[in-house]
Structure formats: C-alpha cells, structure tokens
Write a protein that holds these residues in place. Structure first.
Motif, PDB file in Angstrom:
ATOM      1  N   CYS A  21       0.828  -1.213   0.000  1.00 26.39           N
ATOM      2  CA  CYS A  21       0.000   0.000   0.000  1.00 26.39           C
ATOM      3  C   CYS A  21       0.856   1.254   0.000  1.00 26.39           C
ATOM      4  O   CYS A  21       2.036   1.232   0.335  1.00 26.39           O
ATOM      5  CB  CYS A  21      -0.941  -0.004   1.205  1.00 26.39           C
ATOM      6  SG  CYS A  21      -0.097  -0.085   2.795  1.00 26.39           S
ATOM      7  N   THR A  80      -6.544  -3.803  -7.314  1.00 29.92           N
ATOM      8  CA  THR A  80      -5.970  -2.551  -6.808  1.00 29.92           C
ATOM      9  C   THR A  80      -7.121  -1.642  -6.409  1.00 29.92           C
ATOM     10  O   THR A  80      -8.057  -1.444  -7.195  1.00 29.92           O
ATOM     11  CB  THR A  80      -5.109  -1.853  -7.881  1.00 29.92           C
ATOM     12  OG1 THR A  80      -4.085  -2.754  -8.314  1.00 29.92           O
ATOM     13  CG2 THR A  80      -4.459  -0.589  -7.336  1.00 29.92           C
ATOM     14  N   SER A 139      -8.347   1.958  -3.752  1.00 36.70           N
ATOM     15  CA  SER A 139      -7.997   3.112  -2.941  1.00 36.70           C
ATOM     16  C   SER A 139      -9.022   3.156  -1.810  1.00 36.70           C
ATOM     17  O   SER A 139     -10.192   2.804  -2.013  1.00 36.70           O
ATOM     18  CB  SER A 139      -8.059   4.387  -3.790  1.00 36.70           C
ATOM     19  OG  SER A 139      -7.798   5.528  -2.994  1.00 36.70           O
ATOM     20  N   ARG A 175      -3.332   3.679  -2.938  1.00 35.14           N
ATOM     21  CA  ARG A 175      -3.216   2.430  -3.686  1.00 35.14           C
ATOM     22  C   ARG A 175      -2.975   1.276  -2.717  1.00 35.14           C
ATOM     23  O   ARG A 175      -2.067   1.322  -1.890  1.00 35.14           O
ATOM     24  CB  ARG A 175      -2.069   2.526  -4.689  1.00 35.14           C
ATOM     25  CG  ARG A 175      -1.969   1.332  -5.616  1.00 35.14           C
ATOM     26  CD  ARG A 175      -1.046   1.588  -6.799  1.00 35.14           C
ATOM     27  NE  ARG A 175       0.280   2.028  -6.408  1.00 35.14           N
ATOM     28  CZ  ARG A 175       1.400   1.508  -6.889  1.00 35.14           C
ATOM     29  NH1 ARG A 175       1.381   0.557  -7.786  1.00 35.14           N
ATOM     30  NH2 ARG A 175       2.572   1.959  -6.488  1.00 35.14           N
ATOM     31  N   THR A 196      -2.754  -3.013  -3.128  1.00 32.63           N
ATOM     32  CA  THR A 196      -2.828  -4.163  -4.038  1.00 32.63           C
ATOM     33  C   THR A 196      -2.937  -5.443  -3.214  1.00 32.63           C
ATOM     34  O   THR A 196      -2.352  -5.547  -2.123  1.00 32.63           O
ATOM     35  CB  THR A 196      -1.598  -4.263  -4.960  1.00 32.63           C
ATOM     36  OG1 THR A 196      -0.420  -4.403  -4.166  1.00 32.63           O
ATOM     37  CG2 THR A 196      -1.499  -3.061  -5.863  1.00 32.63           C
TER      38      THR A 196
END
Length: 198
Positions: free
Chosen positions: A95, A166, A168, A191, A193
């Motif tokens: 992140c 991905t 936010s 971000r 993932t």
C-alpha cells in the motif's frame, strides 16, 4: 450505603468522561475526513456501482453491516475474479498513501519500494494480525507495517474485489489498524494491491 453510592457516582463520571473523549475524537476525525473529501473532490456513493465500474473520484461508503465505522472504497482494478476464501486465502498486501488527520503534518507512506516486504495475512485475520503488529523497547512502543497499515477496514475491500486487485481507501479509526486505534486517526490509501499466496 453512602460509600457504595459514592463509588457508583465516581464510576459513572469516569465512564462518561471516557465516552465523551471518544465521541470528541470521532467528531474531530469526521471533520478531518469531510474536509479531505471536499478538498479532493470525492463523490461519495451510497450504493456499489451495478456494473462495478467507478468514476475517477467516486468512493463507495461501505454499508454492508460488517464494518464498525466508515470505510470508503474506490476500485481501480477489481482483479482476475478469483475471490479470497475466509480463513483460507493467504493474502499479500502492499500500500501507499498518507496519514492525513492533521493536514499541515500529513505523512506519506509507500510499501511498494523494493526493500519493503508485503504485509501477509490470512483473509479474515487482519484485526488479529494488526493487533500483534508492534513491539516494545524500553518504555517505547514501535509498530510494524502490519500494525500501522493492516486493518479490518482494508480487508473489507476483499468482499468486493479479487486476486490482483488494486483499490484506494479511506479508513476511519474504528475499522483501522492497531496504530490508528491508538492514535484515533483516519488513513488515506491511494493504492492498495492484493496478491494471493499459494
């Protein structure tokens, strides 16, 4: 009898003071989040997009009854369709973002740099892993990456996305990491993932 009444009064006043302090911290956080949302031009959605596609600045306020507070989710890439299985899927998370509670002292972070190992957890255990993500040296407490960034709020994204996704997120402290809960602060993840292990 008088002593018992006095003790009850003291306990009541003490608990009220704690509740008021907690409530005031939630109010301060709510103001910070609202300001952040306004500054970033974020549109808050109260329904998950039917087609799963988010506009550039659209965040879904997760309201599925499984979170304690507020988690805002923006899906960048929903992944390959392979979904995590509660209690079985090994998840590797990276992140980046910022701790934005005090705008004049916002602190960026980035776990995508090469020397940082991903945060690893089994889906459904984020709260447990985060709560153990610290160590004490002398009289100081130090948090590991999982204690800083892994939380039930971050994990909640896996209810909507799959492997190689991905997203936010804005995660308020009641759904936050161990460090967030201690500091009563929200975190913005620009971000996150998710990769699945073997």
């Amino acid at each position: 009898m008088g002593m018992a009444l006095l003790m009850a009064a003291v306990l009541t006043l003490t608990s009220c003071g704690k509740d008021e302090s907690f409530a005031s911290k939630q109010r301060a956080e709510r103001k910070a989040v609202e300001k952040f949302i306004k500054e970033r031009g974020i549109e808050v959605l109260h329904r998950y997009p039917a087609n799963g596609v988010f506009g550039k600045n659209q965040y879904y306020l997760i309201d599925d009854g499984l979170n304690e507070g507020k988690v805002y989710l923006h899906v960048i890439d929903s992944g390959n369709g392979n979904r995590a299985v509660m209690g079985r899927t090994d998840v590797l998370m990276r992140c980046s973002g910022e701790d934005f509670f005090k705008r004049d002292t916002a602190i960026p972070f980035n776990l995508f740099v090469n020397e940082e190992a991903p945060i690893e957890f089994i889906y459904g255990t984020a709260q447990y892993v985060s709560s153990r993500g610290f160590y004490v040296h002398g009289d100081k407490k130090f948090y590991t990456a999982s204690g800083f960034f892994l939380s039930p709020g971050v994990e909640s994204a896996l209810r909507y996305v799959g492997e190689n996704a991905t997203v936010s997120l804005i995660v308020c402290f009641v759904d936050g990491s161990a460090e967030q809960l201690e500091q009563y602060k929200p975190i913005f993840y620009d971000r996150v993932t998710f990769r699945f292990g073997d």
